[in-house]
Enzyme design. Structure first.
Site, PDB file in Angstrom:
ATOM      1  N   ASP A  16      11.547  -8.596 -60.135  1.00  0.00           N
ATOM      2  CA  ASP A  16      10.434  -7.795 -60.640  1.00  0.00           C
ATOM      3  C   ASP A  16      10.063  -8.298 -62.030  1.00  0.00           C
ATOM      4  O   ASP A  16      10.935  -8.461 -62.892  1.00  0.00           O
ATOM      5  CB  ASP A  16      10.841  -6.322 -60.706  1.00  0.00           C
ATOM      6  CG  ASP A  16       9.785  -5.465 -61.396  1.00  0.00           C
ATOM      7  OD1 ASP A  16       8.746  -5.202 -60.769  1.00  0.00           O
ATOM      8  OD2 ASP A  16      10.005  -5.061 -62.555  1.00  0.00           O
ATOM      9  N   ASP A 115       3.691  -8.141 -58.477  1.00  0.00           N
ATOM     10  CA  ASP A 115       4.713  -8.374 -59.502  1.00  0.00           C
ATOM     11  C   ASP A 115       6.146  -8.320 -58.967  1.00  0.00           C
ATOM     12  O   ASP A 115       7.088  -8.272 -59.748  1.00  0.00           O
ATOM     13  CB  ASP A 115       4.562  -7.357 -60.631  1.00  0.00           C
ATOM     14  CG  ASP A 115       4.751  -5.921 -60.161  1.00  0.00           C
ATOM     15  OD1 ASP A 115       4.676  -5.694 -58.931  1.00  0.00           O
ATOM     16  OD2 ASP A 115       4.978  -5.040 -61.004  1.00  0.00           O
ATOM     17  N   GLU A 116       6.312  -8.350 -57.661  1.00  0.00           N
ATOM     18  CA  GLU A 116       7.661  -8.193 -57.106  1.00  0.00           C
ATOM     19  C   GLU A 116       7.773  -8.964 -55.792  1.00  0.00           C
ATOM     20  O   GLU A 116       6.856  -8.947 -54.973  1.00  0.00           O
ATOM     21  CB  GLU A 116       7.929  -6.704 -56.865  1.00  0.00           C
ATOM     22  CG  GLU A 116       9.383  -6.327 -56.694  1.00  0.00           C
ATOM     23  CD  GLU A 116       9.567  -4.811 -56.721  1.00  0.00           C
ATOM     24  OE1 GLU A 116      10.280  -4.299 -55.836  1.00  0.00           O
ATOM     25  OE2 GLU A 116       8.996  -4.149 -57.607  1.00  0.00           O
TER      26      GLU A 116
END
Length: 417
Positions: A16, A115-116
Protein backbone atom coordinates in the site's frame (compact mmCIF):
# COMPACT_ATOMS: atom_id res chain seq x y z
CA UNK A 1 -8.98 -26.76 15.13
CA UNK A 2 -8.00 -26.22 11.51
CA UNK A 3 -5.36 -28.44 9.89
CA UNK A 4 -3.37 -25.75 8.04
CA UNK A 5 -1.22 -28.34 6.27
CA UNK A 6 -4.15 -28.92 3.93
CA UNK A 7 -4.14 -25.33 2.69
CA UNK A 8 -1.77 -23.35 0.41
CA UNK A 9 1.05 -21.61 2.28
CA UNK A 10 2.66 -19.04 0.01
CA UNK A 11 4.45 -15.71 0.37
CA UNK A 12 1.81 -13.26 -0.83
CA UNK A 13 2.64 -9.60 -0.33
CA UNK A 14 0.13 -6.74 -0.20
CA UNK A 15 1.67 -3.32 -0.73
CA UNK A 16 0.00 0.00 0.00
CA UNK A 17 1.32 3.42 -0.94
CA UNK A 18 0.97 5.57 2.18
CA UNK A 19 -1.38 8.51 1.51
CA UNK A 20 -0.94 7.78 -2.21
CA UNK A 21 -2.92 10.68 -3.67
CA UNK A 22 -1.40 13.13 -1.20
CA UNK A 23 2.09 11.69 -1.81
CA UNK A 24 1.78 11.97 -5.59
CA UNK A 25 0.42 15.50 -5.33
CA UNK A 26 3.24 16.45 -2.98
CA UNK A 27 5.92 15.04 -5.29
CA UNK A 28 4.29 16.90 -8.19
CA UNK A 29 4.54 20.13 -6.15
CA UNK A 30 8.05 19.38 -4.89
CA UNK A 31 7.09 19.22 -1.21
CA UNK A 32 7.54 16.54 1.47
CA UNK A 33 4.31 14.64 2.20
CA UNK A 34 5.63 13.52 5.59
CA UNK A 35 6.28 17.07 6.80
CA UNK A 36 3.45 19.18 5.40
CA UNK A 37 -0.31 19.00 6.14
CA UNK A 38 -1.75 18.24 2.71
CA UNK A 39 -5.30 17.43 1.64
CA UNK A 40 -6.32 16.34 -1.84
CA UNK A 41 -9.84 17.68 -2.37
CA UNK A 42 -12.16 16.65 -5.19
CA UNK A 43 -13.10 20.21 -6.18
CA UNK A 44 -11.81 23.32 -4.42
CA UNK A 45 -14.70 25.36 -5.83
CA UNK A 46 -17.35 23.29 -4.07
CA UNK A 47 -17.51 23.64 -0.30
CA UNK A 48 -19.20 20.24 0.00
CA UNK A 49 -16.45 18.44 -1.92
CA UNK A 50 -14.72 15.66 0.02
CA UNK A 51 -11.10 15.00 0.93
CA UNK A 52 -9.77 12.11 -1.16
CA UNK A 53 -6.52 11.79 0.76
CA UNK A 54 -4.71 13.49 3.62
CA UNK A 55 -1.05 13.45 4.60
CA UNK A 56 -0.03 12.05 8.01
CA UNK A 57 0.53 15.58 9.34
CA UNK A 58 -2.92 16.64 8.14
CA UNK A 59 -4.52 13.74 9.98
CA UNK A 60 -2.54 14.21 13.17
CA UNK A 61 -2.51 18.01 13.52
CA UNK A 62 -5.92 18.90 12.11
CA UNK A 63 -7.86 15.62 12.31
CA UNK A 64 -8.69 15.88 8.61
CA UNK A 65 -9.05 12.51 6.91
CA UNK A 66 -10.53 10.89 3.83
CA UNK A 67 -14.20 11.83 3.60
CA UNK A 68 -13.89 15.16 5.42
CA UNK A 69 -15.77 17.95 3.64
CA UNK A 70 -13.91 21.00 2.33
CA UNK A 71 -15.89 23.34 4.57
CA UNK A 72 -14.83 21.29 7.61
CA UNK A 73 -11.12 21.94 7.01
CA UNK A 74 -9.86 24.67 9.34
CA UNK A 75 -8.39 27.87 7.95
CA UNK A 76 -4.68 27.61 8.70
CA UNK A 77 -1.67 28.98 6.80
CA UNK A 78 0.23 25.68 7.02
CA UNK A 79 -2.49 23.67 5.25
CA UNK A 80 -1.96 22.91 1.56
CA UNK A 81 -5.06 22.06 -0.48
CA UNK A 82 -4.60 20.36 -3.85
CA UNK A 83 -7.06 19.20 -6.49
CA UNK A 84 -6.53 15.66 -7.83
CA UNK A 85 -4.93 14.88 -11.17
CA UNK A 86 -6.35 11.41 -11.64
CA UNK A 87 -4.64 10.76 -14.96
CA UNK A 88 -1.28 11.49 -13.31
CA UNK A 89 -2.11 9.26 -10.33
CA UNK A 90 -3.04 6.38 -12.63
CA UNK A 91 0.22 6.75 -14.59
CA UNK A 92 2.22 6.60 -11.34
CA UNK A 93 0.29 3.48 -10.32
CA UNK A 94 1.17 1.83 -13.64
CA UNK A 95 4.84 2.67 -13.16
CA UNK A 96 4.75 1.05 -9.71
CA UNK A 97 3.34 -2.12 -11.31
CA UNK A 98 6.21 -2.05 -13.81
CA UNK A 99 8.70 -1.84 -10.95
CA UNK A 100 7.14 -4.88 -9.27
CA UNK A 101 7.27 -6.66 -12.61
CA UNK A 102 11.08 -6.54 -12.34
CA UNK A 103 10.84 -8.89 -9.35
CA UNK A 104 7.90 -11.14 -10.25
CA UNK A 105 6.15 -12.08 -13.53
CA UNK A 106 3.03 -10.24 -14.66
CA UNK A 107 0.73 -13.12 -13.70
CA UNK A 108 2.02 -12.89 -10.11
CA UNK A 109 0.74 -9.30 -9.75
CA UNK A 110 -2.86 -8.42 -8.92
CA UNK A 111 -3.75 -4.73 -8.86
CA UNK A 112 -6.34 -4.25 -6.12
CA UNK A 113 -6.74 -0.48 -6.44
CA UNK A 114 -4.81 2.55 -7.67
CA UNK A 115 -2.66 2.58 -4.54
CA UNK A 116 -2.65 -1.07 -3.49
CA UNK A 117 -1.77 -4.42 -5.06
CA UNK A 118 -0.90 -8.02 -4.27
CA UNK A 119 2.11 -9.90 -5.64
CA UNK A 120 3.33 -13.44 -5.09
CA UNK A 121 6.96 -13.73 -3.98
CA UNK A 122 6.86 -17.51 -3.57
CA UNK A 123 10.03 -19.04 -5.02
CA UNK A 124 11.79 -15.70 -5.55
CA UNK A 125 14.22 -16.48 -2.72
CA UNK A 126 16.48 -18.20 -5.26
CA UNK A 127 16.67 -14.98 -7.27
CA UNK A 128 16.50 -12.17 -4.75
CA UNK A 129 17.26 -13.75 -1.39
CA UNK A 130 15.06 -13.70 1.75
CA UNK A 131 11.56 -12.23 1.38
CA UNK A 132 12.25 -9.49 3.94
CA UNK A 133 15.26 -8.26 1.95
CA UNK A 134 13.28 -8.24 -1.29
CA UNK A 135 10.49 -6.20 0.28
CA UNK A 136 13.04 -3.76 1.72
CA UNK A 137 14.65 -3.37 -1.71
CA UNK A 138 11.27 -2.68 -3.34
CA UNK A 139 10.33 -0.12 -0.70
CA UNK A 140 13.70 1.62 -1.07
CA UNK A 141 13.26 1.81 -4.85
CA UNK A 142 9.78 3.28 -4.44
CA UNK A 143 11.23 6.00 -2.24
CA UNK A 144 14.17 6.63 -4.55
CA UNK A 145 12.26 6.65 -7.84
CA UNK A 146 8.88 8.06 -6.81
CA UNK A 147 9.43 9.54 -3.33
CA UNK A 148 6.52 7.33 -2.22
CA UNK A 149 6.57 5.74 1.26
CA UNK A 150 4.89 2.34 1.45
CA UNK A 151 3.73 -0.38 3.80
CA UNK A 152 3.82 -4.10 3.04
CA UNK A 153 2.04 -7.04 4.63
CA UNK A 154 3.05 -10.63 3.83
CA UNK A 155 0.98 -13.72 4.49
CA UNK A 156 0.35 -17.30 3.32
CA UNK A 157 -2.61 -16.10 1.23
CA UNK A 158 -4.25 -12.88 0.02
CA UNK A 159 -6.43 -12.53 3.10
CA UNK A 160 -3.59 -12.87 5.59
CA UNK A 161 -1.34 -10.49 3.67
CA UNK A 162 -4.10 -7.89 3.58
CA UNK A 163 -4.75 -8.31 7.31
CA UNK A 164 -1.02 -8.07 8.07
CA UNK A 165 -0.97 -4.84 6.07
CA UNK A 166 -4.08 -3.20 7.53
CA UNK A 167 -3.68 -4.26 11.14
CA UNK A 168 0.10 -4.22 11.52
CA UNK A 169 2.27 -2.98 8.64
CA UNK A 170 0.50 0.38 8.26
CA UNK A 171 1.91 1.22 11.70
CA UNK A 172 5.36 -0.33 11.28
CA UNK A 173 6.05 -0.32 7.52
CA UNK A 174 6.38 -4.10 7.23
CA UNK A 175 4.74 -7.14 8.83
CA UNK A 176 4.63 -10.82 8.04
CA UNK A 177 1.84 -13.01 9.40
CA UNK A 178 1.75 -16.80 9.33
CA UNK A 179 -0.94 -19.26 10.34
CA UNK A 180 0.74 -19.38 13.76
CA UNK A 181 -0.27 -15.72 14.27
CA UNK A 182 -4.01 -16.27 13.77
CA UNK A 183 -4.86 -16.85 17.42
CA UNK A 184 -2.59 -14.17 18.89
CA UNK A 185 -2.94 -11.39 16.28
CA UNK A 186 -6.21 -11.98 14.41
CA UNK A 187 -8.61 -13.35 17.02
CA UNK A 188 -8.36 -10.35 19.40
CA UNK A 189 -9.47 -7.96 16.60
CA UNK A 190 -12.51 -5.90 17.60
CA UNK A 191 -14.66 -4.21 16.46
CA UNK A 192 -15.36 -6.71 13.72
CA UNK A 193 -15.51 -4.02 11.03
CA UNK A 194 -11.70 -3.85 11.28
CA UNK A 195 -11.66 -7.31 9.72
CA UNK A 196 -11.28 -7.20 5.94
CA UNK A 197 -14.59 -8.13 4.32
CA UNK A 198 -16.85 -7.23 7.26
CA UNK A 199 -18.76 -3.96 7.01
CA UNK A 200 -20.68 -2.05 9.67
CA UNK A 201 -24.01 -3.72 8.83
CA UNK A 202 -22.57 -7.23 9.03
CA UNK A 203 -20.78 -6.27 12.24
CA UNK A 204 -24.10 -5.24 13.79
CA UNK A 205 -25.74 -8.49 12.67
CA UNK A 206 -22.87 -10.49 14.21
CA UNK A 207 -23.03 -8.45 17.42
CA UNK A 208 -26.75 -9.24 17.64
CA UNK A 209 -25.95 -12.95 17.98
CA UNK A 210 -23.17 -12.40 20.52
CA UNK A 211 -20.13 -12.25 18.22
CA UNK A 212 -17.85 -9.30 19.03
CA UNK A 213 -14.32 -10.43 18.16
CA UNK A 214 -12.77 -12.44 15.34
CA UNK A 215 -12.06 -15.13 17.93
CA UNK A 216 -15.78 -15.30 18.74
CA UNK A 217 -16.45 -15.71 15.02
CA UNK A 218 -13.89 -18.51 14.73
CA UNK A 219 -15.57 -20.43 17.54
CA UNK A 220 -19.12 -20.11 16.22
CA UNK A 221 -20.66 -23.12 14.49
CA UNK A 222 -20.25 -22.38 10.79
CA UNK A 223 -23.62 -24.06 10.08
CA UNK A 224 -25.23 -21.42 12.28
CA UNK A 225 -23.39 -18.73 10.33
CA UNK A 226 -24.42 -20.26 7.01
CA UNK A 227 -28.05 -20.34 8.12
CA UNK A 228 -28.00 -16.64 8.95
CA UNK A 229 -25.66 -15.26 6.25
CA UNK A 230 -25.81 -17.87 3.50
CA UNK A 231 -22.56 -18.73 1.71
CA UNK A 232 -20.98 -15.60 3.21
CA UNK A 233 -21.36 -17.16 6.66
CA UNK A 234 -19.09 -19.99 5.57
CA UNK A 235 -16.56 -17.43 4.31
CA UNK A 236 -16.68 -15.38 7.53
CA UNK A 237 -15.94 -18.53 9.53
CA UNK A 238 -12.94 -19.60 7.46
CA UNK A 239 -11.59 -16.06 7.22
CA UNK A 240 -11.63 -15.93 11.02
CA UNK A 241 -9.22 -18.89 10.90
CA UNK A 242 -7.04 -17.17 8.28
CA UNK A 243 -8.17 -19.45 5.46
CA UNK A 244 -8.54 -17.96 1.97
CA UNK A 245 -8.55 -20.04 -1.22
CA UNK A 246 -8.64 -17.07 -3.62
CA UNK A 247 -6.18 -17.36 -6.48
CA UNK A 248 -4.02 -14.31 -7.09
CA UNK A 249 -5.61 -12.24 -9.82
CA UNK A 250 -8.56 -14.59 -10.30
CA UNK A 251 -11.96 -12.92 -10.71
CA UNK A 252 -14.23 -13.19 -7.69
CA UNK A 253 -16.94 -14.68 -9.88
CA UNK A 254 -16.53 -16.21 -13.31
CA UNK A 255 -17.84 -13.65 -15.78
CA UNK A 256 -19.60 -10.33 -15.24
CA UNK A 257 -22.54 -10.71 -12.86
CA UNK A 258 -23.87 -7.15 -12.95
CA UNK A 259 -23.54 -3.74 -14.55
CA UNK A 260 -23.84 -0.77 -12.26
CA UNK A 261 -22.74 2.72 -11.34
CA UNK A 262 -22.77 4.77 -8.17
CA UNK A 263 -22.52 8.55 -7.98
CA UNK A 264 -22.09 10.90 -5.05
CA UNK A 265 -23.87 14.09 -6.02
CA UNK A 266 -22.29 17.53 -5.96
CA UNK A 267 -24.85 18.71 -3.41
CA UNK A 268 -28.05 17.63 -1.71
CA UNK A 269 -30.84 17.00 -4.24
CA UNK A 270 -34.12 17.98 -2.64
CA UNK A 271 -36.95 17.65 -5.18
CA UNK A 272 -38.06 14.64 -7.18
CA UNK A 273 -37.42 16.52 -10.42
CA UNK A 274 -33.80 17.22 -9.48
CA UNK A 275 -33.17 13.51 -8.99
CA UNK A 276 -33.70 13.07 -12.73
CA UNK A 277 -29.93 12.60 -12.69
CA UNK A 278 -31.04 8.98 -12.21
CA UNK A 279 -31.71 8.97 -15.94
CA UNK A 280 -28.08 9.86 -16.66
CA UNK A 281 -26.86 6.99 -14.51
CA UNK A 282 -29.32 4.59 -16.19
CA UNK A 283 -27.89 5.69 -19.54
CA UNK A 284 -24.37 4.72 -18.46
CA UNK A 285 -25.45 1.37 -17.02
CA UNK A 286 -27.50 0.51 -20.11
CA UNK A 287 -24.68 1.51 -22.43
CA UNK A 288 -22.19 -0.80 -20.71
CA UNK A 289 -24.66 -3.69 -20.88
CA UNK A 290 -25.40 -3.07 -24.57
CA UNK A 291 -21.71 -2.94 -25.46
CA UNK A 292 -21.24 -6.32 -23.72
CA UNK A 293 -24.27 -7.79 -25.49
CA UNK A 294 -26.05 -8.34 -22.16
CA UNK A 295 -29.39 -7.43 -20.63
CA UNK A 296 -30.66 -7.74 -17.08
CA UNK A 297 -33.86 -8.99 -15.51
CA UNK A 298 -33.40 -7.42 -12.05
CA UNK A 299 -32.99 -3.68 -11.45
CA UNK A 300 -31.41 -2.37 -8.23
CA UNK A 301 -31.69 1.17 -6.88
CA UNK A 302 -29.73 2.47 -3.91
CA UNK A 303 -30.33 5.91 -2.40
CA UNK A 304 -28.13 7.56 0.23
CA UNK A 305 -29.61 10.48 2.15
CA UNK A 306 -27.75 13.64 3.09
CA UNK A 307 -25.88 13.51 6.39
CA UNK A 308 -27.70 16.75 7.23
CA UNK A 309 -30.82 14.57 7.35
CA UNK A 310 -29.11 12.02 9.61
CA UNK A 311 -27.88 9.87 6.71
CA UNK A 312 -29.19 6.40 5.98
CA UNK A 313 -31.06 5.51 2.83
CA UNK A 314 -32.42 2.42 1.14
CA UNK A 315 -31.46 -0.32 -1.30
CA UNK A 316 -34.28 -2.01 -3.19
CA UNK A 317 -34.60 -4.19 -6.27
CA UNK A 318 -37.31 -5.57 -8.47
CA UNK A 319 -37.36 -8.22 -11.18
CA UNK A 320 -39.14 -7.41 -14.42
CA UNK A 321 -40.86 -9.76 -16.85
CA UNK A 322 -38.34 -9.44 -19.65
CA UNK A 323 -34.61 -8.80 -19.41
CA UNK A 324 -33.62 -5.43 -20.85
CA UNK A 325 -30.80 -2.99 -21.48
CA UNK A 326 -33.20 -0.26 -22.63
CA UNK A 327 -32.33 2.99 -20.83
CA UNK A 328 -35.89 4.22 -20.43
CA UNK A 329 -37.22 0.90 -19.16
CA UNK A 330 -34.51 0.73 -16.52
CA UNK A 331 -35.14 4.38 -15.64
CA UNK A 332 -38.90 3.91 -15.24
CA UNK A 333 -38.27 0.89 -13.02
CA UNK A 334 -35.86 2.90 -10.88
CA UNK A 335 -38.31 5.78 -10.54
CA UNK A 336 -41.05 3.35 -9.49
CA UNK A 337 -38.72 2.11 -6.73
CA UNK A 338 -37.81 5.68 -5.82
CA UNK A 339 -41.44 6.80 -5.53
CA UNK A 340 -42.27 3.77 -3.41
CA UNK A 341 -39.42 3.94 -0.89
CA UNK A 342 -38.15 7.54 -0.83
CA UNK A 343 -39.22 9.23 2.41
CA UNK A 344 -38.77 12.79 1.18
CA UNK A 345 -35.30 13.47 2.59
CA UNK A 346 -32.57 15.12 0.45
CA UNK A 347 -30.56 12.69 -1.69
CA UNK A 348 -26.75 12.72 -1.80
CA UNK A 349 -25.84 9.38 -3.40
CA UNK A 350 -27.41 7.19 -6.08
CA UNK A 351 -26.44 3.64 -7.07
CA UNK A 352 -28.04 1.71 -9.92
CA UNK A 353 -27.30 -1.76 -11.28
CA UNK A 354 -28.86 -4.57 -13.29
CA UNK A 355 -28.32 -8.25 -12.50
CA UNK A 356 -29.67 -11.66 -13.55
CA UNK A 357 -27.94 -11.11 -16.87
CA UNK A 358 -28.80 -12.85 -20.13
CA UNK A 359 -27.24 -12.76 -23.56
CA UNK A 360 -28.80 -10.09 -25.71
CA UNK A 361 -29.27 -12.66 -28.46
CA UNK A 362 -31.93 -14.31 -26.31
CA UNK A 363 -34.20 -11.28 -26.74
CA UNK A 364 -37.71 -12.13 -27.80
CA UNK A 365 -39.91 -9.60 -29.54
CA UNK A 366 -42.95 -8.83 -27.43
CA UNK A 367 -46.38 -8.75 -29.06
CA UNK A 368 -47.20 -5.81 -26.80
CA UNK A 369 -44.06 -3.78 -27.43
CA UNK A 370 -43.72 -3.07 -31.13
CA UNK A 371 -40.99 -0.50 -30.48
CA UNK A 372 -38.61 -2.85 -28.66
CA UNK A 373 -36.39 -3.63 -31.65
CA UNK A 374 -36.45 0.01 -32.75
CA UNK A 375 -35.37 1.19 -29.29
CA UNK A 376 -32.59 -1.39 -29.24
CA UNK A 377 -31.23 -0.11 -32.56
CA UNK A 378 -31.60 3.51 -31.42
CA UNK A 379 -29.63 2.79 -28.25
CA UNK A 380 -26.85 1.14 -30.26
CA UNK A 381 -26.63 4.11 -32.64
CA UNK A 382 -26.36 6.53 -29.69
CA UNK A 383 -23.61 4.37 -28.19
CA UNK A 384 -21.68 4.38 -31.48
CA UNK A 385 -21.90 8.17 -31.71
CA UNK A 386 -20.59 8.60 -28.16
CA UNK A 387 -17.78 6.12 -28.71
CA UNK A 388 -16.64 7.98 -31.80
CA UNK A 389 -17.16 11.61 -30.80
CA UNK A 390 -17.18 11.57 -27.00
CA UNK A 391 -19.69 10.94 -24.22
CA UNK A 392 -21.31 14.37 -24.62
CA UNK A 393 -21.71 14.19 -28.40
CA UNK A 394 -25.35 13.21 -27.91
CA UNK A 395 -27.23 13.85 -24.68
CA UNK A 396 -30.68 13.51 -23.23
CA UNK A 397 -32.34 16.82 -22.42
CA UNK A 398 -32.09 16.20 -18.67
CA UNK A 399 -28.31 16.59 -18.92
CA UNK A 400 -28.77 20.19 -20.07
CA UNK A 401 -30.82 21.10 -17.04
CA UNK A 402 -29.34 22.75 -13.95
CA UNK A 403 -29.28 19.49 -12.02
CA UNK A 404 -27.66 17.43 -14.79
CA UNK A 405 -24.14 16.12 -14.14
CA UNK A 406 -23.18 14.28 -17.35
CA UNK A 407 -21.43 17.22 -19.00
CA UNK A 408 -19.38 18.08 -15.93
CA UNK A 409 -18.44 14.46 -15.24
CA UNK A 410 -17.35 13.90 -18.85
CA UNK A 411 -14.26 15.99 -18.04
CA UNK A 412 -13.30 13.81 -15.09
CA UNK A 413 -11.19 10.66 -14.73
CA UNK A 414 -12.48 8.20 -12.16
CA UNK A 415 -14.96 10.84 -11.02
CA UNK A 416 -12.22 13.42 -10.39
CA UNK A 417 -10.19 15.99 -12.30
Amino acid sequence: MIDYSKFPNKNIACIDMKSFFASCAAVDRGIDVLKHPIAVVGNLNQKGSIVLAASPSMKKRFRVKTGTRLYEIPQHPDIILIEPRMEFFIKVSMEISRLLNQYVPTEAIHVYSVDECFFDLSGTERLWGPIEQTIKRIQDELLEQFQLPSAVGVGPNMLMSKLALDLDAKKTGYAKWTFDDVQTKLWPVSPLSEMWGIGSRTEKSLNDIGIYTVGDLAHTDFKKLEKKFGIMGNQYYHHAWGIDLSELGAPLVEGQVSYGKGQTLYRDYVTRESVLVILEICEDVSRRAREAGKEGRTVHLGIGYSKHSFGGGFNRSISIEEATNDTLKIYKTCMALFDKFHDGRPVRKITISITNLEDETSMQLSLFDEHKLRNRKLGTVMDDIRNKYGSTAILRAVSLMEDGTAIGRSKLVGGHK
